[in-house]
Design an enzyme around this catalytic site. Structure first.
Site, mmCIF file in Angstrom:
data_model
loop_
_atom_site.group_PDB
_atom_site.id
_atom_site.type_symbol
_atom_site.label_atom_id
_atom_site.label_comp_id
_atom_site.label_asym_id
_atom_site.label_seq_id
_atom_site.Cartn_x
_atom_site.Cartn_y
_atom_site.Cartn_z
ATOM 1 N N ARG A 1 -24.764 11.828 0.559
ATOM 2 C CA ARG A 1 -24.471 12.476 -0.713
ATOM 3 C C ARG A 1 -23.555 13.691 -0.577
ATOM 4 O O ARG A 1 -23.049 14.224 -1.542
ATOM 5 C CB ARG A 1 -25.789 12.865 -1.410
ATOM 6 C CG ARG A 1 -26.564 11.639 -1.886
ATOM 7 C CD ARG A 1 -28.027 11.962 -2.190
ATOM 8 N NE ARG A 1 -28.862 12.002 -1.002
ATOM 9 C CZ ARG A 1 -30.168 12.253 -0.997
ATOM 10 N NH1 ARG A 1 -30.788 12.500 -2.135
ATOM 11 N NH2 ARG A 1 -30.852 12.270 0.136
ATOM 12 N N GLN B 1 -31.012 9.039 17.875
ATOM 13 C CA GLN B 1 -31.545 7.990 17.004
ATOM 14 C C GLN B 1 -30.364 7.131 16.584
ATOM 15 O O GLN B 1 -29.498 7.588 15.849
ATOM 16 C CB GLN B 1 -32.216 8.606 15.771
ATOM 17 C CG GLN B 1 -32.884 7.581 14.863
ATOM 18 C CD GLN B 1 -33.155 8.120 13.463
ATOM 19 O OE1 GLN B 1 -32.599 9.127 13.051
ATOM 20 N NE2 GLN B 1 -34.002 7.430 12.725
ATOM 21 N N GLY C 1 -34.402 6.089 9.082
ATOM 22 C CA GLY C 1 -35.411 6.814 8.310
ATOM 23 C C GLY C 1 -36.058 7.937 9.098
ATOM 24 O O GLY C 1 -35.962 8.005 10.324
ATOM 25 N N ASP D 1 -32.055 19.812 7.300
ATOM 26 C CA ASP D 1 -31.290 20.140 6.093
ATOM 27 C C ASP D 1 -32.037 21.063 5.139
ATOM 28 O O ASP D 1 -31.725 21.118 3.963
ATOM 29 C CB ASP D 1 -30.841 18.855 5.373
ATOM 30 C CG ASP D 1 -32.016 18.054 4.800
ATOM 31 O OD1 ASP D 1 -33.183 18.390 5.108
ATOM 32 O OD2 ASP D 1 -31.758 17.095 4.048
ATOM 33 N N GLY E 1 -40.138 13.909 -2.232
ATOM 34 C CA GLY E 1 -41.362 13.142 -2.115
ATOM 35 C C GLY E 1 -42.482 13.885 -2.839
ATOM 36 O O GLY E 1 -42.612 15.096 -2.711
ATOM 37 N N ASN F 1 8.129 41.996 18.658
ATOM 38 C CA ASN F 1 7.393 41.617 19.869
ATOM 39 C C ASN F 1 7.720 40.204 20.327
ATOM 40 O O ASN F 1 7.293 39.785 21.391
ATOM 41 C CB ASN F 1 5.885 41.743 19.620
ATOM 42 C CG ASN F 1 5.410 40.872 18.480
ATOM 43 O OD1 ASN F 1 6.152 40.608 17.545
ATOM 44 N ND2 ASN F 1 4.179 40.429 18.562
ATOM 45 N N TYR F 2 8.490 39.474 19.531
ATOM 46 C CA TYR F 2 8.704 38.058 19.830
ATOM 47 C C TYR F 2 10.190 37.784 19.842
ATOM 48 O O TYR F 2 10.900 38.063 18.870
ATOM 49 C CB TYR F 2 7.997 37.235 18.738
ATOM 50 C CG TYR F 2 8.027 35.741 18.953
ATOM 51 C CD1 TYR F 2 7.620 35.194 20.170
ATOM 52 C CD2 TYR F 2 8.457 34.885 17.937
ATOM 53 C CE1 TYR F 2 7.632 33.824 20.362
ATOM 54 C CE2 TYR F 2 8.462 33.516 18.125
ATOM 55 C CZ TYR F 2 8.052 32.983 19.340
ATOM 56 O OH TYR F 2 8.074 31.625 19.519
ATOM 57 N N SER G 1 10.798 56.631 9.767
ATOM 58 C CA SER G 1 10.665 55.434 8.934
ATOM 59 C C SER G 1 11.701 54.376 9.315
ATOM 60 O O SER G 1 12.789 54.699 9.783
ATOM 61 C CB SER G 1 10.873 55.809 7.476
ATOM 62 O OG SER G 1 9.867 56.721 7.099
#
Ligand code: UD1
Ligand code: CA
Length: 485
Positions: A24, A81, A86, A111, A148, A394-395, A413
Site C-alpha cells: 500500500r 523469510q 504472512g 511498521d 485486527g 577554488n576550481y 569588496s
C-alpha cells in the site's frame, strides 16, 4: 554493536517482523526503511527492542531484503523469510533463527515506529509477573478500520483476534484492536506457529491465530492496554504522514520539557537524533536534522534548516539559512540567507551574513564575511574582514585548490582569490583585486585596472544624442519619464 549471543536459556528475545511487501506504500523503498522522525522506522523499533536488554534480537526480512539487510548491518541478527507468507510465517522464521531459545519472545512489528520503549518494557514486565502464555497489547480506536479486532467472550476473556478482511460485520464494530505487540512463551509459540493454517481471506499465515490457539489449549491470554497514538501502523503514505506528525509533536514536547523555547511546535521539525541545550529559541519553520547538536542559549531563525551540524552555545542562526555538516563555535552568527555546506567551520564569534555560501572553510575567531560571498576550500585566520562579494576561485575546471588568508587580513569588496594562493598576516587587499599570487604579510595588494576619468564626457554624449534626427528617447522611455510621480 553486535547482538549479544548468550547461550539459549531464560531471558528475553525480540523478533521484529519486517519482511512484508508494504504494497500500500507504492514505493521502491522498503516500508520499514521509510523515515519517521528523520530515521528509518525500523530504527525506532530497534530502539524499543534494545530497552529490554534482550539476549537476542532478530529482524525478519524478506521483501527487498538486500536493502533492509544493508541498513541493519550489525544492529541485529537477521532471519530471511522468502517468500513472505504472512506474519505467522514471519514469526516462524524468526523463531527458527532463535533455535532452542526457551524464554519469552517479544514480537514487534517493523511498521509501528511510535511504540515507546517504556511500553515494551511494561509489556515484558506484565508478562513476567502474570505467568500468562500470551500477553497482548491492545488499544481502542475511534476508527479501527484495517486492524485486527480483539474478540472477547461473554465473560470478557479474549477468545481470539480476527483480521478486518475476515471479520463479520458485528466484529468490525469492535473498537479494541491488536497492536501487533506481543510477549509469548517461546516453547508454546513454536508449537502454535507450526500448526497455523492459511485458511483465511488473504491466504496467509496469521500470527494473530496464535492467540486463538492459546485460548483453545487452555492457556492464559492476557491483554495490556496501551495509548492509541503509539500503535498506529504505517501501511500507506497517509499513515506515514500521520505517524510522522505524532513523532514530530513528541520531539518538540520533549525538548520544551528540557527548557527549549519552540515558538510554533506545529511547524518545527526536530529529528529523533538531535540534541538541544536549554534556553535555545527555535522560530517557526526550523528543521533540525540528523546528528545535529545545538548548544544552550542559541537562536535559530524562521525557516532555517540545520543538518548533521554542531552548534556551540549562544550561536545565532538568522532566518532562512541552510547549514549542512558544519561546525559553529560559541557566539558565532550566521545569516540571514546563508548556506553553509559540508566542512564549514566558524570559530568563536565569527559572523557570516547575507547570501554567503561556504564549503570546506574554516573562518577564524571573530572573522566576518557579511555579504554576498563564495568561500570554498579555504582557511581564514582570526579577525579577518572579508568584504562584500569576495570569492575564492577554488576550481580550475580540473582540480580544487586552497586559499589561505592569515590573521588580521582586510579583504576589500569584490576581490577574487585564484587558488592556490596565500595571503600573509595583516595584509590589505584593495577592493576589486584579483589575487593570483601569494601576498606577503602586511602588504597592500591592488590588482585592478587603473581608473580613467574623462571630464564632461557624459554630458557631451547626452547632448549629442538629443540632437540626433528623430529624437533620442524611445517611446518607452518617454512614457516612463511622463508617468513618474
Ligand atoms: C497486523 C496484524 C493486525 C494488527 C496490525 C497492527 C496480522 C495477521 N495482523 O496487520 O492484527 O492489528 O498488524 O499494526 O498479524 N510481515 C512480515 N512477513 C509477512 C507479512 C508481514 O514480516 O509475510 C511484517 C510486515 O513487514 C510488518 C508486520 O509484519 O512490519 C505487519 O504486517 P502487515 O502486513 O502490515 O500487517 P497488518 O495488516 O498491518
Ligand atoms: Ca501494518
Amino acid at each position: 554493536m553486535t547482538a549479544a549471543r548468550r547461550p539459549a536459556g531464560k531471558g528475553t528475545a525480540v523478533v521484529i517482523l519486517a519482511a512484508g511487501r508494504g504494497k500500500r506504500m507504492k514505493s521502491r523503498v522498503p516500508k520499514v526503511l521509510h523515515p519517521v522522525g528523520g530515521r528509518p522506522m525500523l530504527a525506532s523499533v530497534l530502539e524499543c527492542a534494545a530497552a529490554l536488554k534482550p539476549s537476542r534480537t532478530v529482524v525478519v526480512i524478506g521483501h527487498q531484503a538486500a536493502a533492509v539487510r544493508a541498513w541493519i548491518g550489525d544492529r541485529a541478527e537477521i532471519a530471511l523469510q522468502d517468500p513472505p507468507r504472512g506474519t505467522g510465517d514471519a514469526a516462524r522464521c524468526g523463531l527458527k533463527r532463535l533455535s532452542g531459545f526457551r524464554g519469552v519472545v517479544v514480537i514487534l512489528n517493523g511498521d509501528t515506529p511510535l511504540v515507546r520503549a517504556e511500553t515494551v518494557e511494561r509489556l515484558a514486565a506484565a508478562h513476567g509477573v502474570s505467568g500468562a502464555t500470551v500477553t497482548l497489547a491492545t488499544t481502542r480506536l475511534a476508527d479501527p478500520t484495517g486492524y485486527g479486532r480483539v474478540v472477547r467472550g461473554p465473560d470478557g476473556a479474549v477468545t481470539g483476534i480476527v483480521e478486518e478482511r475476515d471479520a463479520a460485520p458485528a466484529q468490525r464494530r469492535i473498537a479494541e484492536i491488536n497492536t501487533g505487540l506481543y510477549a509469548v512463551e517461546a516453547d508454546f509459540l513454536g508449537r502454535a506457529l507450526a500448526e497455523l493454517s492459511a485458511d483465511n481471506a488473504q491466504g496467509e499465515y496469521y500470527l494473530t491465530d496464535v492467540v486463538g490457539a492459546a485460548v483453545a489449549a487452555g492457556r492464559t491470554v492476557q491483554t495490556m492496554a496501551v495509548e492509541a497514538d503509539e500503535v498506529q501502523g504505517v501501511n500507506s503514505r497517509v499513515d506515514l504522514a500521520r505517524v510522522e506528525g505524532v513523532m514530530r509533536a513528541r520531539a518538540c514536547r520533549r525538548w520544551m520539557e528540557e527548557g527549549v523555547t519552540i515558538l510554533d511546535p506545529t511547524r518545527t521539525w526536530i529529528d529523533a537524533t538531535v540534541t538541544i541545550g536549554p534556553d535555545t529559541v527555535l522560530a517557526p519553520g526550523v528543521w533540525l536534522e540528523g546528528a545535529t547538536a545545538v548548544g544552550a542559549g542559541c537562536r535559530i531563525g524562521a525557516g532555517s534548516r540545520v543538518a548533521a551540524s554542531r552548534l556551540g552555545d549562544g550561536v545565532v542562526v538568522k532566518d532562512y539559512c541552510v547549514i549542512e555538516e558544519a561546525e559553529i563555535d560559541d557566539g558565532a552568527s550566521v545569516g540571514p540567507f546563508a548556506h553553509l555546506r559540508p566542512g564549514s567551520i566558524l570559530r568563536r564569534d565569527a559572523r557570516v551574513g547575507n547570501f554567503v555560501e561556504m564549503k570546506n572553510v574554516e573562518l577564524g575567531v571573530g572573522s566576518k564575511a557579511n555579504h554576498l560571498s563564495y568561500l570554498g576550500d579555504a582557511v581564514i585566520g582570526a579577525r579577518v574582514n572579508i568584504g562584500a562579494g569576495a570569492i575564492t576561485c577554488n576550481y580550475d575546471g580540473v582540480k580544487k585548490s586552497r586559499t589561505v588568508i592569515e590573521d588580521g587580513v582586510f579583504v576589500g569588496s569584490d576581490s577574487q582569490f585564484v587558488a592556490p594562493v596565500r595571503v600573509g598576516k595583516g595584509a590589505v587587499i584593495a577592493a576589486g583585486t584579483t589575487v593570483t599570487e601569494d601576498v606577503p604579510a602586511d602588504a597592500l595588494v591592488i590588482g585592478r585596472t587603473a581608473q580613467v576619468v574623462k571630464p564632461g564626457w557624459a554630458k557631451r554624449k547626452r547632448q549629442a544624442s538629443k540632437h540626433r534626427p528623430g529624437g533620442s528617447r524611445t517611446r518607452g522611455a518617454r512614457r516612463a519619464a511622463t508617468s513618474r510621480t
